[in-house]
Design a protein around this motif. Structure first.
Motif, PDB file in Angstrom:
ATOM      1  N   SER A 292      -6.066  29.555   2.568  1.00 40.33           N
ATOM      2  CA  SER A 292      -6.560  28.183   2.599  1.00 40.33           C
ATOM      3  C   SER A 292      -5.725  27.282   1.697  1.00 40.33           C
ATOM      4  O   SER A 292      -5.140  27.739   0.710  1.00 40.33           O
ATOM      5  CB  SER A 292      -8.020  28.136   2.127  1.00 40.33           C
ATOM      6  N   LEU A 293      -5.684  26.027   2.063  1.00 44.18           N
ATOM      7  CA  LEU A 293      -5.085  24.980   1.240  1.00 44.18           C
ATOM      8  C   LEU A 293      -5.916  23.719   1.394  1.00 44.18           C
ATOM      9  O   LEU A 293      -6.531  23.504   2.445  1.00 44.18           O
ATOM     10  CB  LEU A 293      -3.650  24.674   1.658  1.00 44.18           C
ATOM     11  N   ARG A 294      -5.888  22.879   0.359  1.00 48.67           N
ATOM     12  CA  ARG A 294      -6.544  21.580   0.451  1.00 48.67           C
ATOM     13  C   ARG A 294      -5.519  20.499   0.142  1.00 48.67           C
ATOM     14  O   ARG A 294      -4.965  20.463  -0.962  1.00 48.67           O
ATOM     15  CB  ARG A 294      -7.700  21.476  -0.532  1.00 48.67           C
ATOM     16  N   LEU A 295      -5.272  19.642   1.111  1.00 47.88           N
ATOM     17  CA  LEU A 295      -4.358  18.522   0.935  1.00 47.88           C
ATOM     18  C   LEU A 295      -5.135  17.286   0.498  1.00 47.88           C
ATOM     19  O   LEU A 295      -6.276  17.078   0.918  1.00 47.88           O
ATOM     20  CB  LEU A 295      -3.614  18.216   2.230  1.00 47.88           C
ATOM     21  N   SER A 296      -4.488  16.471  -0.319  1.00 49.99           N
ATOM     22  CA  SER A 296      -5.060  15.199  -0.746  1.00 49.99           C
ATOM     23  C   SER A 296      -4.069  14.084  -0.462  1.00 49.99           C
ATOM     24  O   SER A 296      -2.857  14.307  -0.459  1.00 49.99           O
ATOM     25  CB  SER A 296      -5.373  15.211  -2.243  1.00 49.99           C
ATOM     26  N   CYS A 297      -4.597  12.892  -0.243  1.00 44.82           N
ATOM     27  CA  CYS A 297      -3.754  11.713  -0.030  1.00 44.82           C
ATOM     28  C   CYS A 297      -4.403  10.547  -0.761  1.00 44.82           C
ATOM     29  O   CYS A 297      -5.522  10.144  -0.416  1.00 44.82           O
ATOM     30  CB  CYS A 297      -3.627  11.409   1.454  1.00 44.82           C
ATOM     31  N   ALA A 298      -3.719  10.037  -1.765  1.00 41.27           N
ATOM     32  CA  ALA A 298      -4.242   8.933  -2.562  1.00 41.27           C
ATOM     33  C   ALA A 298      -3.562   7.636  -2.150  1.00 41.27           C
ATOM     34  O   ALA A 298      -2.326   7.554  -2.149  1.00 41.27           O
ATOM     35  CB  ALA A 298      -4.015   9.203  -4.041  1.00 41.27           C
ATOM     36  N   ALA A 299      -4.359   6.646  -1.818  1.00 38.15           N
ATOM     37  CA  ALA A 299      -3.837   5.329  -1.463  1.00 38.15           C
ATOM     38  C   ALA A 299      -3.938   4.417  -2.681  1.00 38.15           C
ATOM     39  O   ALA A 299      -4.952   4.412  -3.379  1.00 38.15           O
ATOM     40  CB  ALA A 299      -4.624   4.746  -0.306  1.00 38.15           C
ATOM     41  N   SER A 300      -2.875   3.656  -2.921  1.00 35.07           N
ATOM     42  CA  SER A 300      -2.868   2.748  -4.068  1.00 35.07           C
ATOM     43  C   SER A 300      -2.149   1.458  -3.700  1.00 35.07           C
ATOM     44  O   SER A 300      -1.530   1.349  -2.645  1.00 35.07           O
ATOM     45  CB  SER A 300      -2.189   3.418  -5.266  1.00 35.07           C
ATOM     46  N   GLY A 301      -2.218   0.498  -4.609  1.00 37.73           N
ATOM     47  CA  GLY A 301      -1.592  -0.793  -4.366  1.00 37.73           C
ATOM     48  C   GLY A 301      -2.644  -1.855  -4.109  1.00 37.73           C
ATOM     49  O   GLY A 301      -3.811  -1.706  -4.464  1.00 37.73           O
ATOM     50  N   ASN A 302      -2.217  -2.929  -3.471  1.00 34.70           N
ATOM     51  CA  ASN A 302      -3.145  -3.998  -3.118  1.00 34.70           C
ATOM     52  C   ASN A 302      -3.909  -3.597  -1.860  1.00 34.70           C
ATOM     53  O   ASN A 302      -3.394  -3.672  -0.764  1.00 34.70           O
ATOM     54  CB  ASN A 302      -2.393  -5.302  -2.876  1.00 34.70           C
ATOM     55  N   ILE A 303      -5.138  -3.156  -2.053  1.00 36.39           N
ATOM     56  CA  ILE A 303      -5.951  -2.694  -0.937  1.00 36.39           C
ATOM     57  C   ILE A 303      -7.271  -3.446  -0.921  1.00 36.39           C
ATOM     58  O   ILE A 303      -8.042  -3.359  -1.864  1.00 36.39           O
ATOM     59  CB  ILE A 303      -6.234  -1.186  -1.036  1.00 36.39           C
ATOM     60  N   PHE A 304      -7.520  -4.172   0.169  1.00 36.56           N
ATOM     61  CA  PHE A 304      -8.830  -4.782   0.327  1.00 36.56           C
ATOM     62  C   PHE A 304      -9.765  -3.829   1.059  1.00 36.56           C
ATOM     63  O   PHE A 304     -10.910  -3.648   0.672  1.00 36.56           O
ATOM     64  CB  PHE A 304      -8.742  -6.109   1.083  1.00 36.56           C
TER      65      PHE A 304
ATOM     66  N   VAL B 239       0.857  -1.187   0.000  1.00 33.84           N
ATOM     67  CA  VAL B 239       0.000   0.000   0.000  1.00 33.84           C
ATOM     68  C   VAL B 239       0.891   1.235   0.000  1.00 33.84           C
ATOM     69  O   VAL B 239       1.806   1.349   0.823  1.00 33.84           O
ATOM     70  CB  VAL B 239      -0.923   0.014   1.225  1.00 33.84           C
ATOM     71  N   GLN B 240       0.618   2.145  -0.920  1.00 35.39           N
ATOM     72  CA  GLN B 240       1.371   3.398  -1.005  1.00 35.39           C
ATOM     73  C   GLN B 240       0.409   4.572  -0.783  1.00 35.39           C
ATOM     74  O   GLN B 240      -0.705   4.563  -1.279  1.00 35.39           O
ATOM     75  CB  GLN B 240       2.050   3.564  -2.365  1.00 35.39           C
ATOM     76  N   LEU B 241       0.899   5.550  -0.039  1.00 38.12           N
ATOM     77  CA  LEU B 241       0.145   6.783   0.195  1.00 38.12           C
ATOM     78  C   LEU B 241       0.940   7.951  -0.382  1.00 38.12           C
ATOM     79  O   LEU B 241       2.123   8.098  -0.079  1.00 38.12           O
ATOM     80  CB  LEU B 241      -0.084   7.010   1.688  1.00 38.12           C
ATOM     81  N   VAL B 242       0.279   8.764  -1.198  1.00 40.94           N
ATOM     82  CA  VAL B 242       0.945   9.907  -1.815  1.00 40.94           C
ATOM     83  C   VAL B 242       0.136  11.169  -1.520  1.00 40.94           C
ATOM     84  O   VAL B 242      -1.015  11.279  -1.924  1.00 40.94           O
ATOM     85  CB  VAL B 242       1.088   9.721  -3.335  1.00 40.94           C
ATOM     86  N   GLU B 243       0.799  12.110  -0.808  1.00 37.00           N
ATOM     87  CA  GLU B 243       0.150  13.379  -0.486  1.00 37.00           C
ATOM     88  C   GLU B 243       0.422  14.407  -1.579  1.00 37.00           C
ATOM     89  O   GLU B 243       1.445  14.346  -2.265  1.00 37.00           O
ATOM     90  CB  GLU B 243       0.673  13.942   0.840  1.00 37.00           C
ATOM     91  N   SER B 244      -0.488  15.362  -1.706  1.00 36.74           N
ATOM     92  CA  SER B 244      -0.309  16.486  -2.618  1.00 36.74           C
ATOM     93  C   SER B 244      -1.097  17.677  -2.093  1.00 36.74           C
ATOM     94  O   SER B 244      -1.945  17.518  -1.205  1.00 36.74           O
ATOM     95  CB  SER B 244      -0.770  16.124  -4.035  1.00 36.74           C
ATOM     96  N   GLY B 245      -0.790  18.845  -2.639  1.00 38.05           N
ATOM     97  CA  GLY B 245      -1.560  20.029  -2.299  1.00 38.05           C
ATOM     98  C   GLY B 245      -0.879  21.005  -1.369  1.00 38.05           C
ATOM     99  O   GLY B 245      -1.420  22.068  -1.072  1.00 38.05           O
ATOM    100  N   GLY B 246       0.305  20.648  -0.881  1.00 43.29           N
ATOM    101  CA  GLY B 246       1.013  21.568  -0.008  1.00 43.29           C
ATOM    102  C   GLY B 246       1.557  22.758  -0.781  1.00 43.29           C
ATOM    103  O   GLY B 246       1.497  22.810  -2.009  1.00 43.29           O
ATOM    104  N   GLY B 247       2.086  23.742  -0.034  1.00 39.64           N
ATOM    105  CA  GLY B 247       2.649  24.910  -0.678  1.00 39.64           C
ATOM    106  C   GLY B 247       2.785  26.059   0.281  1.00 39.64           C
ATOM    107  O   GLY B 247       2.694  25.891   1.498  1.00 39.64           O
ATOM    108  N   LEU B 248       3.020  27.239  -0.299  1.00 40.26           N
ATOM    109  CA  LEU B 248       3.189  28.468   0.473  1.00 40.26           C
ATOM    110  C   LEU B 248       1.889  29.266   0.409  1.00 40.26           C
ATOM    111  O   LEU B 248       1.336  29.475  -0.686  1.00 40.26           O
ATOM    112  CB  LEU B 248       4.338  29.288  -0.105  1.00 40.26           C
ATOM    113  N   VAL B 249       1.408  29.700   1.556  1.00 31.54           N
ATOM    114  CA  VAL B 249       0.169  30.467   1.620  1.00 31.54           C
ATOM    115  C   VAL B 249       0.320  31.556   2.666  1.00 31.54           C
ATOM    116  O   VAL B 249       1.057  31.381   3.649  1.00 31.54           O
ATOM    117  CB  VAL B 249      -1.026  29.537   1.930  1.00 31.54           C
ATOM    118  N   GLN B 250      -0.372  32.663   2.469  1.00 35.61           N
ATOM    119  CA  GLN B 250      -0.329  33.746   3.433  1.00 35.61           C
ATOM    120  C   GLN B 250      -1.224  33.448   4.628  1.00 35.61           C
ATOM    121  O   GLN B 250      -2.195  32.681   4.507  1.00 35.61           O
ATOM    122  CB  GLN B 250      -0.782  35.048   2.775  1.00 35.61           C
TER     123      GLN B 250
END
Length: 120
Positions: A16-28, A1-12
């Protein structure tokens, strides 16, 4: 199982920011998913968790500002962060309790992290 985050960055501050985390691989199935963060010199701390049934839990420091959600069909976790403060600056990590087979036990998995910087 792999988890990959995205959506980070620099903000004042106040932004607001929205983070995402996608899980992939063999997942039951995936049970609880969550977000943690670690600022330089600090220990990793819990930000929010959400169960497979949608039960949510938040750290006091983010209550009313952050919202955790998930799309079970897509094995994806989100963190909507509003009214951001400089003290929210940290690397944000996704984690999940998942199992690969119906007969497997749940194991805990972590993503590689995404940097969130709140600064003017």
């Amino acid at each position: 199982v792999q988890l990959v985050e995205s959506g980070g960055g620099l903000v004042q501050p106040g932004g607001s920011l929205r983070l995402s985390c996608a899980a992939s691989g063999n997942i039951f199935s995936i049970n609880t998913m969550g977000w943690h963060r670690q600022a330089p010199g600090n220990q990793r701390e819990l930000v929010a968790t959400i169960s497979s049934g949608g039960l949510k839990n938040y750290a006091d420091s983010v209550k009313g500002r952050f919202t955790i959600s998930r799309e079970n069909a897509k094995n994806t976790l989100y963190l909507q962060m509003n009214s951001l403060k400089p003290e929210d600056t940290a690397v944000y990590y996704c984690n999940a309790d998942a199992r690969e087979r119906i007969w497997s036990t749940y194991s805990n998995y972590w993503g590689q992290g995404t940097q969130v910087t709140v600064s003017s």
